[in-house]
Write a protein that holds these residues in place. Structure first.
Motif, short mmCIF file in Angstrom:
data_model
loop_
_atom_site.label_atom_id
_atom_site.label_comp_id
_atom_site.label_asym_id
_atom_site.label_seq_id
_atom_site.Cartn_x
_atom_site.Cartn_y
_atom_site.Cartn_z
N VAL A 53 41.04 39.82 34.33
CA VAL A 53 41.51 39.48 35.62
C VAL A 53 41.23 38.11 35.95
O VAL A 53 42.25 37.67 36.53
CB VAL A 53 41.39 40.61 36.54
CG1 VAL A 53 41.59 40.14 37.93
CG2 VAL A 53 41.86 41.95 36.36
N ALA A 54 40.05 37.67 35.91
CA ALA A 54 39.62 36.54 36.31
C ALA A 54 40.34 35.48 35.78
O ALA A 54 40.65 34.41 36.13
CB ALA A 54 38.14 36.34 36.16
N LEU A 55 40.35 35.55 34.47
CA LEU A 55 41.12 34.35 33.68
C LEU A 55 42.43 34.29 33.79
O LEU A 55 43.13 33.21 34.06
CB LEU A 55 41.01 34.75 31.94
CG LEU A 55 39.71 34.54 31.26
CD1 LEU A 55 39.75 35.20 29.89
CD2 LEU A 55 39.48 33.22 31.24
N LEU A 56 43.09 35.49 34.13
CA LEU A 56 44.72 35.31 34.65
C LEU A 56 44.92 34.66 35.99
O LEU A 56 45.56 34.11 36.08
CB LEU A 56 45.29 36.84 34.76
CG LEU A 56 45.40 37.64 33.26
CD1 LEU A 56 45.69 38.90 33.41
CD2 LEU A 56 46.61 36.75 32.51
N TRP A 57 43.76 35.14 36.90
CA TRP A 57 43.76 34.53 38.05
C TRP A 57 43.68 33.11 38.20
O TRP A 57 44.29 32.32 38.76
CB TRP A 57 42.83 35.29 38.94
CG TRP A 57 42.59 34.91 40.36
CD1 TRP A 57 43.66 34.78 41.37
CD2 TRP A 57 41.65 34.24 41.16
NE1 TRP A 57 43.11 34.61 42.53
CE2 TRP A 57 42.13 33.80 42.48
CE3 TRP A 57 40.38 33.71 40.74
CZ2 TRP A 57 41.08 33.21 43.41
CZ3 TRP A 57 39.52 33.07 41.57
CH2 TRP A 57 39.99 32.99 42.83
N PHE A 59 44.40 30.98 35.58
CA PHE A 59 45.40 30.45 34.90
C PHE A 59 46.74 30.30 35.84
O PHE A 59 47.36 29.52 35.80
CB PHE A 59 45.81 31.24 33.61
CG PHE A 59 46.93 30.87 33.08
CD1 PHE A 59 46.93 29.76 32.24
CD2 PHE A 59 48.24 31.32 32.93
CE1 PHE A 59 47.95 29.16 31.53
CE2 PHE A 59 49.19 30.80 32.42
CZ PHE A 59 49.25 29.66 32.00
N ARG A 60 46.71 31.27 36.68
CA ARG A 60 47.84 31.13 37.61
C ARG A 60 47.61 30.14 38.81
O ARG A 60 48.34 29.54 39.05
CB ARG A 60 47.98 32.72 38.36
CG ARG A 60 49.08 32.87 39.22
CD ARG A 60 49.25 34.16 39.70
NE ARG A 60 50.66 34.08 40.65
CZ ARG A 60 51.53 34.69 40.32
NH1 ARG A 60 51.84 35.28 39.41
NH2 ARG A 60 52.62 34.74 41.22
N LEU A 61 46.25 30.06 39.11
CA LEU A 61 45.91 29.01 40.24
C LEU A 61 46.14 27.53 39.65
O LEU A 61 46.58 26.72 40.30
CB LEU A 61 44.62 29.05 40.47
CG LEU A 61 44.06 30.22 41.52
CD1 LEU A 61 42.82 30.35 41.77
CD2 LEU A 61 44.84 30.04 42.67
N VAL A 62 45.77 27.36 38.41
CA VAL A 62 46.15 26.16 37.48
C VAL A 62 47.41 25.86 37.29
O VAL A 62 47.64 24.43 37.33
CB VAL A 62 44.95 26.14 36.29
CG1 VAL A 62 45.31 24.68 35.46
CG2 VAL A 62 43.47 26.22 36.61
N SER A 63 48.17 26.82 36.98
CA SER A 63 49.49 26.48 36.45
C SER A 63 50.55 26.44 37.65
O SER A 63 51.79 25.93 37.57
CB SER A 63 50.05 27.75 35.69
OG SER A 63 49.96 28.86 36.20
#
Length: 64
Positions: A53-57, A59-63
């Motif tokens: 979940v942290a990685l997805l979050w 990634f979503r912030l960076v992208s």
């Protein structure tokens, strides 16, 4: 919906590669995993889920 299909596809690719490239190692790891206490397995599952979940979050912030 497309993202969900991509995610499922990537999970299947990774799991398929593990089974294709190292089936004996996977079998050994599963045996060792089965020997762990249930609370330890539950903690590993929760930690893995939280990491995903942290990685997805992130990634979503960076992208964005």
């Amino acid at each position: 919906m497309t993202t969900v299909i991509w995610a499922i596809g990537l999970v299947l690719v990774v799991e398929g590669l593990v089974l294709a490239l190292a089936p004996l190692r996977l079998e050994e790891m599963l045996r060792k995993f089965a020997e762990l206490p249930i609370d330890t397995r539950r903690l590993i599952g929760l930690a893995t889920t939280a990491t995903g979940v942290a990685l997805l979050w992130i990634f979503r912030l960076v992208s964005s």
